[in-house]
Scaffold this active site. Sequence first.
Site, mmCIF file in Angstrom:
data_model
loop_
_atom_site.group_PDB
_atom_site.id
_atom_site.type_symbol
_atom_site.label_atom_id
_atom_site.label_comp_id
_atom_site.label_asym_id
_atom_site.label_seq_id
_atom_site.Cartn_x
_atom_site.Cartn_y
_atom_site.Cartn_z
ATOM 1 N NE ARG A 176 -3.574 2.643 0.945
ATOM 2 C CZ ARG A 176 -3.403 3.956 0.994
ATOM 3 N NH1 ARG A 176 -2.239 4.490 0.666
ATOM 4 N NH2 ARG A 176 -4.381 4.740 1.369
ATOM 5 C CD GLU B 103 -11.700 2.007 -2.008
ATOM 6 O OE1 GLU B 103 -11.549 0.877 -2.508
ATOM 7 O OE2 GLU B 103 -11.077 2.385 -1.003
ATOM 8 N NE ARG C 229 -3.744 -2.342 2.164
ATOM 9 C CZ ARG C 229 -4.599 -1.346 1.927
ATOM 10 N NH1 ARG C 229 -5.148 -1.222 0.740
ATOM 11 N NH2 ARG C 229 -4.889 -0.478 2.863
#
Length: 201
Positions: free
Chosen positions: A71, A79, A113
């Site tokens: 990330r 999104e 992540r």
Amino acid sequence: MKQVPLILLYAFSTVSASAQVVRASSLPALERTVPVAAPRRGTEPEYGSVGRVLDGDTYEVLLPAGLVRVRLRGVDAPELNQPFGQQAADSVARLLRGRLLEVDRGAADQYGRALAGLRVSVRRAGGSRRWLRVDSLLVARGWAWAYAPGQTTTRWTVLQQTAQRGHRGLWRCGTAAVVRPGVWRAYNKQEKARAWVGCPR
């Protein structure tokens, strides 16, 4: 100039240059698990290539330690199902496809992540290598918000303001109707359908 180990350059040259943009909802259940890579050792950056672009700020990167989901630190991209989300992801895929990445991998977030800083290698006209920060490029191009939880001023605030004034990327229709991803995720179906009505994407 940063030295990249020759074995990594060779390994990178043999990797397919076909980075993909894949919607997380379209992945089989087995593939939704976060790829596990060996823990990072030392403080030196790692080198690898992008395997998948899951959205504008989340990628699967092939490193010597294995495949790891990262990330990007310092930004928040829309999104995939949000207005301009697919365009942001496509922009990242075009930027990273077939290029060497320098990865500064840190601790994992709440979703498993690895939070990471990324630089992408771009060749100059004379053949020398230049490393560009992916986070600042996304903000400058208007495909992400400058993001630093708990801070009022972020590192890339000026770049974001410049992108807003230039109506770049997700700022195409101004700043009033833009919805941050955290707010978007909380919207119900009707609120999402009403968001940004009339703004060409």
